[in-house]
Design a protein around this motif. Structure first.
Motif, short mmCIF file in Angstrom:
data_model
loop_
_atom_site.label_atom_id
_atom_site.label_comp_id
_atom_site.label_asym_id
_atom_site.label_seq_id
_atom_site.Cartn_x
_atom_site.Cartn_y
_atom_site.Cartn_z
N ARG A 8 11.23 17.11 -31.67
CA ARG A 8 11.80 16.72 -33.04
C ARG A 8 10.52 15.87 -34.21
O ARG A 8 10.23 16.65 -35.02
CB ARG A 8 13.05 16.30 -33.59
N GLN A 9 10.60 15.48 -33.72
CA GLN A 9 9.68 14.09 -34.24
C GLN A 9 8.36 14.25 -34.80
O GLN A 9 7.42 14.05 -35.71
CB GLN A 9 9.58 12.85 -33.07
N TYR A 10 7.52 14.97 -33.93
CA TYR A 10 6.33 15.57 -34.07
C TYR A 10 5.90 16.81 -34.86
O TYR A 10 5.24 16.79 -36.03
CB TYR A 10 6.42 16.49 -32.72
N TYR A 11 7.12 17.39 -35.73
CA TYR A 11 7.48 18.29 -36.26
C TYR A 11 7.41 17.20 -37.66
O TYR A 11 6.96 18.27 -38.92
CB TYR A 11 8.33 18.90 -35.82
N LEU A 12 8.08 16.65 -37.84
CA LEU A 12 7.86 15.35 -38.51
C LEU A 12 6.17 14.62 -39.68
O LEU A 12 6.48 14.34 -40.01
CB LEU A 12 8.75 14.51 -38.65
N GLU A 13 5.85 14.84 -37.73
CA GLU A 13 4.84 14.12 -38.18
C GLU A 13 3.01 14.31 -38.25
O GLU A 13 2.22 13.96 -38.24
CB GLU A 13 5.01 13.29 -36.80
N LYS A 14 3.32 15.95 -37.73
CA LYS A 14 2.62 16.86 -38.76
C LYS A 14 2.37 17.11 -39.60
O LYS A 14 2.52 16.22 -40.90
CB LYS A 14 2.81 18.32 -38.48
N GLN A 15 0.54 17.12 -39.73
CA GLN A 15 -0.27 16.87 -41.24
C GLN A 15 0.43 17.75 -42.53
O GLN A 15 0.73 17.38 -42.99
CB GLN A 15 -1.91 17.63 -40.91
N VAL A 16 0.88 19.00 -42.04
CA VAL A 16 1.44 19.40 -42.85
C VAL A 16 3.25 20.07 -41.74
O VAL A 16 3.48 20.63 -41.43
CB VAL A 16 1.34 20.81 -43.10
N PRO A 17 4.54 18.11 -42.72
CA PRO A 17 5.58 18.98 -42.00
C PRO A 17 6.17 20.09 -41.82
O PRO A 17 6.21 20.54 -42.79
CB PRO A 17 6.32 17.86 -42.23
N GLU A 18 7.56 19.97 -40.66
CA GLU A 18 8.41 21.01 -40.88
C GLU A 18 9.39 20.14 -40.58
O GLU A 18 9.48 20.81 -39.21
CB GLU A 18 7.44 22.07 -39.62
N PRO A 19 10.26 19.84 -41.56
CA PRO A 19 11.15 18.86 -40.92
C PRO A 19 13.16 20.16 -41.52
O PRO A 19 13.57 19.49 -40.43
CB PRO A 19 11.61 18.76 -42.44
N GLN A 20 12.24 21.49 -41.80
CA GLN A 20 13.45 22.52 -41.24
C GLN A 20 13.46 22.55 -39.48
O GLN A 20 14.75 22.91 -39.30
CB GLN A 20 13.11 23.85 -42.12
N ARG A 21 12.73 21.95 -38.70
CA ARG A 21 12.89 22.71 -37.42
C ARG A 21 13.46 21.55 -36.46
O ARG A 21 13.67 20.58 -36.42
CB ARG A 21 11.80 22.46 -36.42
N ALA A 22 14.74 21.85 -36.02
CA ALA A 22 15.57 21.31 -35.35
C ALA A 22 15.95 21.84 -34.27
O ALA A 22 17.10 21.46 -34.06
CB ALA A 22 16.66 20.19 -36.52
N ARG A 23 16.00 23.12 -34.36
CA ARG A 23 17.06 24.32 -33.36
C ARG A 23 16.41 23.66 -32.26
O ARG A 23 15.05 23.75 -31.91
CB ARG A 23 17.04 25.38 -33.09
N PHE A 24 16.55 24.10 -30.57
CA PHE A 24 16.10 24.12 -29.47
C PHE A 24 16.05 25.70 -28.76
O PHE A 24 18.24 26.30 -29.02
CB PHE A 24 16.54 23.16 -28.93
N ILE A 25 16.39 26.46 -28.12
CA ILE A 25 16.11 27.65 -26.93
C ILE A 25 15.98 26.97 -25.98
O ILE A 25 14.91 26.73 -25.24
CB ILE A 25 15.99 28.69 -27.34
N SER A 26 17.11 27.40 -24.97
CA SER A 26 17.51 27.20 -23.70
C SER A 26 17.50 28.86 -22.65
O SER A 26 17.52 28.94 -23.10
CB SER A 26 17.90 26.47 -23.45
N ARG A 27 18.48 28.54 -21.75
CA ARG A 27 18.56 29.36 -20.94
C ARG A 27 19.73 29.36 -20.15
O ARG A 27 20.36 28.34 -19.99
CB ARG A 27 17.55 29.69 -19.29
N LYS A 28 20.36 30.13 -20.03
CA LYS A 28 22.08 30.73 -19.69
C LYS A 28 21.22 29.52 -17.72
O LYS A 28 20.68 29.93 -17.21
CB LYS A 28 22.80 31.29 -19.31
N GLN A 29 22.71 29.29 -16.79
CA GLN A 29 22.48 28.91 -16.10
C GLN A 29 21.49 27.91 -15.58
O GLN A 29 20.85 27.60 -14.76
CB GLN A 29 22.32 30.24 -15.07
N SER A 30 21.37 26.46 -16.01
CA SER A 30 20.38 26.16 -16.06
C SER A 30 21.61 24.60 -15.91
O SER A 30 22.37 24.98 -16.63
CB SER A 30 19.29 26.20 -17.76
N TYR A 31 20.23 23.48 -15.83
CA TYR A 31 20.94 22.40 -15.97
C TYR A 31 19.61 21.28 -16.15
O TYR A 31 18.47 21.31 -15.34
CB TYR A 31 21.30 22.18 -14.58
#
Length: 468
Positions: free
Chosen positions: A132-155
């Motif tokens: 999350r912080q990476y996208y806020l610190e980019k030269q052109v920030p992307e503050p809208q990025r706050a989601r993640f995609i993972s996988r079913k049956q993961s831990y």
């Protein structure tokens, strides 16, 4: 050695300490206390009654250099004599710097920084915040990025953030109302159950990549921080590796949409899968990586996040800090264990032994259990192997959860007839149903050790299903 003349029924009195000696510890199971362990040495756990238990799973794939290694123990004592704790906000210590350098040097020049914590769950929490912080610190920030995609049956851990990231239904169930809702999941790369009968590997990979692409589109591609996955799925699926080309395909989806790839190698990494990092077999490099169990070999609670040089540079060019921290991060004694364990792995070329003994383990497991009517699949890499059990081999039907097949196999294994530890897992099929065991012995095992492990586990599985 197995004594098959003894009863194979599970004697509860032999499995647990008497309730008359009820513990003050909040153990995982409150109605029964665990066995009383006296000490551990090499590949064995020795109980207070003198019984020797062969640790064929390294605990939870942790004890990579075995138990009681004098070199590791002395390294921690030496560090305590210098400094056991300091506030990492204000000071740095040579041992932490050395541990980080050792890790960074194993990544073929790709990773630039290491962040040390106490557990895999903490590592995943840190990875999420770092993304999350990476996208806020980019030269052109992307503050809208706050989601993640993972996988079913993961831990991915048991703290609320890491639990939300994971897809193990049973572990999440009681805490679902407390979990963040900015994480969605796609299908795992689970060829035994997910790949269609007439599909090639390439077609299966494309189908999974298309599913990930569709999920990016569904949630809004420019809102996603990262896709998170285990290169070899551990506790949730039982050592399931991806088919060739999978991680290259999903990373291409991430790159197309400007998202990061986070690989969770807490269980499968640090040599366990036959290369120092499991991603080194996949043709990809993660942007952020979590590591843990094989990092310190169980000698201290320690885990870490490895940060790609581009992610690290973005923070350096931005605020110059990571807005996260723990009292015990970069703990000196934990890092002393890391340095000692990793030097043993490198100096004794144990990753090569993992590959050689892993190949032998696979061969012998398939020969001894591959045709068993209740063994659905045998899969894994290196010294990280899973055996999945089914009620019907033809239609791959899992056992009902109430039968607790994997847990009872482990219980039976701990009795004197077998005296072996395997790591049981459930929910393999859908998060509730399905059973597997994990076999993950130390990297120091020999061919004779592998022969003994397979012989005992084969007897254990055969006897369990003959009497259950």
């Amino acid at each position: 050695m197995v004594h098959l003349t003894e009863s194979v029924s599970v004697d509860k009195e032999s499995l647990v300490t008497s309730r008359a000696n009820k513990s003050a510890v909040l153990h995982r199971h409150l109605r029964e206390d665990p066995r009383d362990l006296d000490h551990a040495e090499g590949h064995y756990l020795i109980l207070q009654d003198g019984s020797r238990i062969l640790d064929a799973s390294g605990g939870a794939a942790v004890a990579c250099v075995g138990h009681g290694n004098a070199r590791v123990n002395q390294a921690m004592v030496d560090q305590m004599a210098r400094v056991s704790y300091c506030a990492s906000t204000f000071f740095r210590t040579p041992i932490v710097e050395e541990a980080a350098k050792i890790l960074v040097d194993t990544t073929d020049g790709h990773m630039a920084r290491a962040y040390f914590v106490q557990s895999g769950s903490e590592a995943m929490e840190a990875a999420m915040k770092l993304a999350r912080q990476y996208y806020l610190e980019k030269q052109v920030p992307e503050p809208q990025r706050a989601r993640f995609i993972s996988r079913k049956q993961s831990y991915h851990g048991t703290t609320l953030g890491s639990l939300a990231m994971g897809g193990h239904v049973a572990r999440r169930d009681k805490f679902q109302p407390m979990l963040i809702d900015n994480i969605s999941r796609v299908s795992p790369c689970y060829a035994y159950r997910g790949k269609l009968q007439d599909e090639t590997d390439a077609q299966y990979v494309q189908r999974l990549a298309d599913e990930l692409e569709d999920e990016f589109q569904r949630v809004g591609a420019n809102t996603v921080c990262a896709f998170v996955a285990e290169p070899v799925v551990g506790a949730a699926l039982g050592c399931v590796p991806a088919v060739p080309g999978y991680f290259q395909a999903v990373q291409a989806v991430c790159r197309r949409h400007g998202a990061l790839l986070i690989l969770d190698e807490v269980m499968c990494g640090m040599g366990r899968s036959g290369t120092y990092h499991a991603w080194q077999q996949e043709g990809v490099v993660p942007d952020i990586q979590t590591i843990g169990k094989g990092l310190g070999g169980g000698y201290q609670p320690v885990a870490a996040v490895l940060v790609h040089k581009e992610v690290a540079q973005t923070l350096e060019n931005g605020t110059g800090s990571f807005m996260h921290g723990h009292t015990y991060q970069a703990h000196t004694v934990g890092c002393a264990a890391v340095v000692a364990v990793q030097k043993i792995i490198q100096e004794e070329d144990l990753v090569s032994n993992v590959r050689a003994m892993g190949s032998l383990l696979e061969q012998k497991l398939r020969k001894s259990l591959g045709s068993h009517p209740n063994v659905g699949d045998i899969r894994g890499r290196g010294l990280f192997w899973g055996v999945e059990f089914v009620e019907d081999k033809l239609d791959k039907r899992p056992f009902p959860p109430a039968k607790q097949v994997a847990a009872k196999i482990n219980e039976l294994g701990l009795t004197k007839s077998y005296s072996i530890v395997v790591y049981p897992g459930s929910g393999t099929y859908d998060g509730w149903s399905g059973d597997h065991i994990i076999i993950a012995p130390p990297y120091t095992v020999t061919a004779d050790d592998v022969e003994s492990i397979v012989q005992i586990i084969s007897a254990l599985v055969n006897d369990f299903f003959a009497t259950c």
